[in-house]
Scaffold this motif. Structure first.
Motif, PDB file in Angstrom:
ATOM      1  N   MET A  24       0.821  -1.205   0.000  1.00 46.13           N
ATOM      2  CA  MET A  24       0.000   0.000   0.000  1.00 46.13           C
ATOM      3  C   MET A  24       0.858   1.259   0.000  1.00 46.13           C
ATOM      4  SD  MET A  24      -3.156  -1.140   2.494  1.00 46.13           S
ATOM      5  CE  MET A  24      -4.014   0.427   2.344  1.00 46.13           C
ATOM      6  N   THR A  29      -1.079   4.490  -2.122  1.00 42.02           N
ATOM      7  CA  THR A  29      -2.523   4.400  -1.940  1.00 42.02           C
ATOM      8  C   THR A  29      -3.072   5.442  -0.965  1.00 42.02           C
ATOM      9  OG1 THR A  29      -2.302   2.790  -0.124  1.00 42.02           O
ATOM     10  CG2 THR A  29      -2.448   1.913  -2.381  1.00 42.02           C
ATOM     11  N   ASP A  38      -6.687   2.111  -2.958  1.00 40.10           N
ATOM     12  CA  ASP A  38      -6.529   0.727  -3.400  1.00 40.10           C
ATOM     13  C   ASP A  38      -6.264  -0.176  -2.194  1.00 40.10           C
ATOM     14  OD1 ASP A  38      -6.460  -1.382  -5.143  1.00 40.10           O
ATOM     15  OD2 ASP A  38      -4.697  -0.706  -6.259  1.00 40.10           O
ATOM     16  N   ASN A 122      -3.469   0.919 -11.795  1.00 35.18           N
ATOM     17  CA  ASN A 122      -2.148   1.193 -11.244  1.00 35.18           C
ATOM     18  C   ASN A 122      -1.133   0.722 -12.287  1.00 35.18           C
ATOM     19  OD1 ASN A 122      -0.009   1.843  -9.367  1.00 35.18           O
ATOM     20  ND2 ASN A 122      -1.532   1.579  -7.736  1.00 35.18           N
TER      21      ASN A 122
END
Length: 249
Positions: A24, A29, A38, A122
């Motif tokens: 992450m 994120t 995300d 992404n």
């Protein structure tokens, strides 16, 4: 028949909270980052690929679609990798004649990918899917190359990156003009992820045709972001790298 839920369960069984926290951070994120919101299960790519290998050829496109719209990053990745496998199965094998059935399947898979391409939200999802789906399709259907320009004109950064990175496959077959044209369209883009993608593809072009890279740099280095330039010249001899880095705009 294997379902999307079956694949999701297999991925969830490999869940790793410590690795998820790392991913992450790595994939940005946080609030206002490119990957904001995300969610990760914490699988490494080889783990996801191993599960895809078990499931390939066993899911319908409708089930793959469910994977692409899943909240978990790794589940979406599995969906895109399953599409890569489907496209690979639609390529004529050695000594196999071209068939209408496989051509239709390639078109079907490409249409499906384009419809859901914003779910490749992404850079890893883009980079691991578009060259082996759109890139392969365009090798067999070069008359459709305009789709890259349409993607580059999108208002979506991931579709724009798809437009650039798809060229990775074309470059391998010495088809370089699309790289030049899409790089031209995206050269003034504001986002670092596009700067990196453009520089990366220019670098790959230079591996195949150094003269093409030199010509592009001569025409455009003054317009390039520093990131794009550094990526583009990364594999040049040190003296040439320094020349471009120190050259006044």
């Amino acid at each position: 028949m294997v379902t999307a839920r079956d694949v999701e369960r297999m991925l969830e069984a490999e869940r790793n909270e410590k690795q998820a926290a790392h991913l992450m951070r790595f994939f940005k994120t946080g609030p206002n980052d490119y990957g904001e919101g995300d969610k990760f299960l914490g699988l490494k790519v080889p783990q996801t690929r191993a599960i895809v290998k078990q499931a390939k050829g066993l899911l319908t496109l409708e089930e793959i679609k469910k994977l692409l719209y899943n909240k978990w990053h790794e589940v979406r990745l599995a969906g895109f990798l399953l599409l890569v496998e489907e496209m690979d199965n639609a390529i004529p094998k050695r000594n196999e004649k071209m068939s209408k059935e496989k051509a239709l399947r390639r078109s079907e898979l490409t249409k499906f990918y384009l419809q859901h391409s914003r779910q490749a939200n992404n850079w890893d999802l883009v980079d691991m899917s578009c060259p082996k789906i759109l890139g392969v399709f365009l090798l067999y259907s070069p008359e459709k190359i305009r789709m890259l320009k349409e993607l580059a004109d999108s208002d979506n950064i991931w579709q724009q990156r798809i437009a650039m990175v798809t060229n990775w496959m074309l470059i391998r077959y010495d088809i370089l003009q699309p790289t030049i044209e899409i790089a031209d369209k995206l050269l003034s883009h504001s986002h670092d992820l596009i700067h990196k993608a453009v520089g990366w593809m220019l670098r790959e072009m230079g591996k195949r045709n150094p003269d093409a890279l030199m010509e592009y740099l001569e025409r455009n280095y003054s317009k390039m972001s520093r990131t794009t330039l550094r990526y583009a010249i990364e594999k040049l001899p040190e003296n040439e790298r320094q020349y471009w880095l120190k050259k006044e705009k």
